[in-house]
Design an enzyme around this catalytic site. Structure first.
Site, PDB file in Angstrom:
ATOM      1  N   ASP B 358      -9.621   2.181  -9.394  1.00 41.78           N
ATOM      2  CA  ASP B 358      -8.403   1.499  -8.968  1.00 41.78           C
ATOM      3  C   ASP B 358      -8.205   0.195  -9.730  1.00 41.78           C
ATOM      4  O   ASP B 358      -7.095  -0.175 -10.098  1.00 41.78           O
ATOM      5  CB  ASP B 358      -8.498   1.128  -7.480  1.00 41.78           C
ATOM      6  N   GLU B 499      -8.923  14.668  -5.916  1.00 42.04           N
ATOM      7  CA  GLU B 499     -10.208  14.934  -5.264  1.00 42.04           C
ATOM      8  C   GLU B 499     -10.184  16.136  -4.331  1.00 42.04           C
ATOM      9  O   GLU B 499     -11.184  16.425  -3.679  1.00 42.04           O
ATOM     10  CB  GLU B 499     -10.659  13.675  -4.520  1.00 42.04           C
ATOM     11  N   LYS B 611      -4.207  16.281  -4.300  1.00 40.19           N
ATOM     12  CA  LYS B 611      -4.193  15.056  -3.519  1.00 40.19           C
ATOM     13  C   LYS B 611      -3.337  14.000  -4.195  1.00 40.19           C
ATOM     14  O   LYS B 611      -2.582  13.276  -3.562  1.00 40.19           O
ATOM     15  CB  LYS B 611      -5.622  14.554  -3.369  1.00 40.19           C
ATOM     16  N   GLN B 612      -3.484  13.882  -5.506  1.00 41.83           N
ATOM     17  CA  GLN B 612      -2.814  12.812  -6.231  1.00 41.83           C
ATOM     18  C   GLN B 612      -2.671  13.186  -7.696  1.00 41.83           C
ATOM     19  O   GLN B 612      -3.333  14.098  -8.176  1.00 41.83           O
ATOM     20  CB  GLN B 612      -3.631  11.536  -6.118  1.00 41.83           C
TER      21      GLN B 612
END
Lengths: 755, 755
Positions: B358, B499, B611-612
């Site tokens: 991040d 993930e 998820k992303q």
């Protein structure tokens, strides 16, 4: 008034204590007063809902752990109670609304806690809640709770989230290392395991839920959630008005110390804790609340059959003595002889689960007369922990066994060295008791003799007592300080029972007790040599006992300085006591300890300010040594200087006062003692109950008003009932036989039940 | 609605976030959203009164400790806020009564938290409360709070009990060993000291109280009390209607890690912590709230001058970007280059204070363009923790530096191995990220290049970057697996950014990033050899760099399997992705993570459930590698399969969408990202804010809508404003020079402020 005593009717008359209003500020009082337990598990009676003032606590006897920098204590177990209930999304919470028909009560006869109320939510929907709970006397690992929910005027959705919450701490201290959180769907259970940091004890806790609609089992949607140290299960039910929905929860705890401590264990097992707890849950899977409660209540019935004291004439007194007996039984580790009863039992984190002289001096007499076999086991605790006492003696440069002022699992000293901050200096107050409050070693010796005197059980002396007494005598002989000028032995720099005077010399209580102990120990060991040659020989071999040593005890004893009564018959509490200044205590009589937080510790030490019975305690302990005139004079001199800032104090004063017919005073002090936990003071019991005061209450009734004693090997009954009572009835054991004693105003009946 | 955005007027327009109602269920949201901090201290904005739903938290950057059996985390500091106020004995509590004129707000411009309300007690007495609070940007050790109390219609007694409460834990975990509790009357202060269990860091906290009546200082009676880990001071004041009474409290924290971490410390001292904290309290003794607040607000003014982004056209968007910048600055360890920014900053215990990718991928770009010097220090954190990365590589059988998926003080891997219990199996879910989510090592390398590209600061490469890049390249070369059949290198058994697919082979994101990294590192080190001979030589000596090694990087890179676009231009996310089954995601789009708690972990792994951003993330990171057509095709293919169950996801999609003129979609995603913490969802931020999302929001504005990038060493500005905005204005740094950029619907103005 929030606490009431007259809820019990008919068969439950004088058996029920009631909380009539929900008050946030009183939660801690009732957590202690209503505490449940079975001697293995102790559970503070926190509510199922969470409140900001709560002080949750559950403890397992003997499961100690020491957090770095602190003394060892009973870790707070994962909380089994927390339950969140929502009615169509609105959280049930009693702190904000006027609750209808609120009543919570503890039934002493059955050991059940009940709570019922009608809760009205912001939309006017009313729901009746009936909670029940017990800590099983029949299955020591089990805590069970139940709630019956009846919607009164609506149809809607009820959400019940029930937790096993391992986030609880001991005032911020976390003892457990988290291990597994798991649930097993097909077995309808979830569990967690954990291990204490320092003592490396394993713990497992498991829970199982069941639902009923109008008494019929139903299945519900359940959602499991886990968080750090926390596992919860959420159930959602659609409910209709006037139908009854019940939720039952069983929680089990087991630990790796169980087998180690449990002298009565069925059999040892090498199964892992989580396997054992799964088995335990399954064993009781089919049984519902009512069935398990019945088994539990039967056990209580057996206890009451044996120990109930019936007082006629005053309902509160009747309830109070039952309250004392109830909690004494709940605190007793029935399953083992390796543990004893702590100053707060298993009812709170006060005094950290440690055992004090409270046990032998205040509590044990109840067991000696009512449950002599358990009394023996409780005394055995001191035998099992003698290694700790020997260690303490060596560490302090002495011989023999010097018992810990505060004792936990091993008998090593566990008194903290520092307490709260002193208001005057701003620094933490040094607690000296662990080093210099030494009379406990004499108190334990006295208890051994008392046990023998009442039960006549010489086997205890042979198996444990002789060794304990020898080691304790050795300690005192090494402890006594010879004063060449005066040609006597002194005991300097101690604290007596009155802890408001520290670092004093020749405390009357201590010196007399040591004198008495040494003489009596010498007599007893000499007798043993004649009576039990083999045991004596074994003792000789085991701890190198030489016969000359016995003579030495006697010689030292004869030369101990025993503070003499002055012209007014007053025995000075210690060397300089009479020179201290007087202080007006009246303004401090209301609140325990207030004098310390006002004056500071040093100043309190400068005055004739007595925390609790000291010389009076001596007169109680060695009653036969002092004539009535001396007792009376000292009582009258010391009592007005005594703040009774210890819960140990009033009952002992009461016993003495009853003996010399100060009946009104005796009753007043009995009443004061009876109210320490059970009374209206909502702040006195927050960290737990005062177990010594409960034992003292028994003494005030049995030794005081009933005048029970043993003299010259005979049971003596010399009653002196207060005018408030017209009848007193109880059973006691004396030398292996059970007696029923009925005392009226004008007649005493003694019946031997064993004949 | 409980959260409102339009409280700020005039100079504070679009600067204020407001909580308009007190709701127990929303406390955790606002504790995070309103969190205060200065990069050294972080403080969740819990209320002064205690509430059952509260989640108090205060943390000190870099003060880590590892509780046995858990991963290292930031210990919860003794709570500075707890204050109990009673009006004639009645506790002020907002949970039960209808509160009049309630408003709590965070002023982003000044960094002050305000709360005001009128409280009416059960007897109808009304009191106005005005609370203020800040965590000083001018004195990093200081938290200050103030309450102004105005009785509106009565005369009475107000009791204020203020605490330093060390009983707080991290969800039940206690990191601190209690040391001293003390108060010093003559200095009007009290303090406590403690030490972490495992990391052995010392902490001191001190507090000082002051009282004012109508602005004039007054003395009050104060009663000090201590309990386990807790010190409190009770003040009692008699108050009259319409008079104003203020209570001010300063709380200071210092720790033994301060000197170790503080690269900018004035001077080192050997004074003991308690001495240092007493000095600190005394230094500020004379200053009142207003004076200290002024200094604090001035620091904030400086920051805003530098970094504010002005959006015209939509007030919420303006507030949202300021909210992001405000918290990014609050999370930044301004005082040191040895720490970085955690996934939740210092706003909660979520992710335990650990630093993830991040930081480099989502947050760092803001610093690179706005505070390049701080960006450098934040990157230095990875240099200071390279030993941990080397250790991780060795432990896993690799060479070089393999960065931790979760990193704390030392750079060692701190990802927990297990997470929550899986709904299907009942067992804890195994978290594999610490072992196999390896792309972070490529992400950090990318960030080093990004920093260099934008700042042109080659000295970073010389001092730190070259060594980091070499070690990272070495890791990858040792990590690549040669496939003989296919004659290429693979990376098997990893987790990509998405993930929801574990143990996959040849993740497109990872493989492309590694390829890019190796090629670029080879180029850079070759360049260094020419450009900075001395540095290159030093590096050679220090880490045995041989020139052949650089060729090897290139050779390996050229043979890495790079998943090719198929006939529809879709790059498969990993080897087997295209064979997975489709799943209807619509029912899970509402609540983050709900798909896992419904389907269980294994099932989620079986579907095309993303998820992303993963391939989309790749297109964002290596923008120049893919043509617009490919980007668009992949965006359109993957986005519908993406749940955005990570806060990292929407903003990155937004950047991409903006770049190819999907402006409506880009704006929708920007808005989604902007609402992750600041929006109306009251459950999204409980354990802390999403720092990557805050950084992502900056990227959506600057990289996305403003179209800022660096290409061929030139600053590129290709704006694409959403229709909702009519103006966008901000400053950025490029190669050491500062630019003011003003974008209108039809015009872009770039001004070099450094000329």
């Amino acid at each position: 008034m929030t606490i009431k005593y007259d809820k019990g009717k008919e068969e439950y008359k004088n058996w029920i204590i009631e909380e009539t209003d929900f008050e946030l500020e009183n939660l801690n009082k009732f957590e202690s007063v209503f505490a449940l337990g079975n001697g293995y598990l102790g559970l503070r009676s926190s509510l199922e809902e969470k409140y900001i003032t709560e002080w949750r606590g559950a403890y397992l006897a003997g499961l100690f752990d020491q957090f770095p920098g602190e003394v060892t204590e009973l870790p707070n177990l994962p909380d089994p109670l927390l339950t969140e209930i929502k009615i169509d999304g609105e959280r049930v919470d009693l702190s904000c609304v006027e609750v209808e028909a609120y009543s919570r009560d503890l039934n002493l006869k059955t050991g059940e806690l009940n709570r019922s109320f009608i809760w009205e939510d912001s939309r006017g929907r009313k729901t009746k809640f009936e909670w029940k709970r017990f800590v099983s006397m029949a299955e020591k690992h089990l805590i069970m709770l139940k709630v019956n929910i009846t919607p009164l005027n609506y149809e809607g959705e009820v959400e019940i989230i029930s937790y096993l919450n391992g986030q609880v701490t001991n005032s911020g201290v976390q003892h457990f290392i988290e291990k597994d959180l798991r649930f097993i769907k097909e077995k309808n259970l979830y569990y967690l395991t954990a291990r204490t940091q320092e003592s490396q004890c394993d713990l497992a806790a498991a829970a199982r839920h069941e639902f009923y609609k109008n008494g019929e089992k139903i299945e519900t949607e359940a959602e499991i959630k886990t968080d750090r140290r926390k596992i919860s299960r959420k159930h959602t039910i659609n409910v209709k008005a006037d139908q009854s929905y019940s939720f039952e929860k069983k929680v089990f705890y087991i630990s790796s110390v169980d087998q180690e401590l449990d002298s009565k264990a069925e059999k040892k097992t090498s199964a892992k804790l989580h396997q054992r707890i799964i088995k335990l849950v399954e064993k009781y899977a089919a049984a519902d609340y009512d069935q398990l409660f019945k088994k539990h209540a039967e056990k209580w019935a057996d206890y009451w059959e044996e120990m109930d004291i019936k007082i006629s004439g005053n309902d509160f007194d009747q309830l109070a003595i039952r309250f004392a007996l109830f909690h004494l039984i709940q605190m007793t580790p029935h399953h083992t002889d390796k543990l004893s009863i702590a100053a707060k039992g298993l009812t709170g984190e006060g005094y950290r689960g440690h055992v004090f002289w409270d046990m032998e001096t205040f509590i044990l007499p109840f067991f000696i007369y009512s449950f002599p076999e358990k009394a023996k086991e409780l005394l055995e605790y001191r035998y099992h922990t003698i290694a700790g006492a020997r260690k303490k003696a060596r560490q302090n440069g002495y011989q023999g066994a010097m018992y810990a002022w505060e004792s936990a699992l091993t008998g090593e000293e566990t008194t903290p060295k520092y307490g709260a901050v002193d208001v005057k200096t701003g620094e933490a107050i040094r607690i000296w008791c662990g080093e210099i409050e030494q009379h406990i070693t004499a108190d334990i010796a006295k208890a051994v003799f008392e046990y023998l005197k009442v039960t006549g059980d010489y086997s205890f002396i042979e198996d444990y007592g002789a060794e304990m007494l020898t080691e304790m005598a050795r300690f005192w002989v090494s402890r006594l300080e010879y004063n060449k000028d005066k040609d006597y032995y002194e005991i300097k720099n101690v604290i007596g029972p009155d802890e408001y005077s520290e670092h004093i010399d020749n405390n009357a209580y201590t010196n007399y007790m040591v004198y008495w102990e040494l003489i009596n120990t010498a007599d007893l060991i000499e007798e043993l040599k004649e009576k039990s040659k083999a045991v004596y020989q074994k003792l000789k071999d085991k701890i190198n006992l030489e016969f000359e040593e016995i003579n030495k005890w006697r010689q030292y004893a004869e030369k101990i300085k025993l503070p003499e009564p002055d012209k007014d018959l007053i025995i000075p509490q210690f060397d300089e006591f009479m020179e201290k200044k007087e202080y007006d205590l009246s303004k401090f009589e209301g609140e325990v300890g207030s004098i310390v937080s006002e004056l500071g510790w040093e100043e309190v030490n400068e005055y004739k300010i007595i925390k609790q019975a000291d010389v009076v305690m001596l007169m109680h302990q060695l009653s036969e040594y002092f004539d009535d005139q001396t007792k009376r004079a000292n009582y009258e001199y010391y009592e007005p200087k005594t703040l009774h800032d210890s819960s140990l104090s009033p009952a002992i004063h009461s016993v003495l006062a009853a003996k010399f017919d100060h009946l009104e005073e005796a009753y007043k002090l009995f009443s004061k003692g009876a109210r320490i936990d059970l009374g209206e003071n909502m702040k006195s019991s927050d960290p737990g109950l005062h177990s010594a005061s409960l034992g003292g209450l028994w003494q005030a009734v049995i030794h005081g008003f009933a005048g029970i004693d043993v003299e010259a090997d005979e049971l003596k009954v010399e009653p002196n009932l207060p005018v408030e009572w017209d009848r007193l009835e109880f059973k006691i054991y004396f030398k292996g036989e059970e007696y029923l004693i009925k005392i009226n105003e004008d007649q005493t009946e003694i019946k031997n039940l064993s004949e």
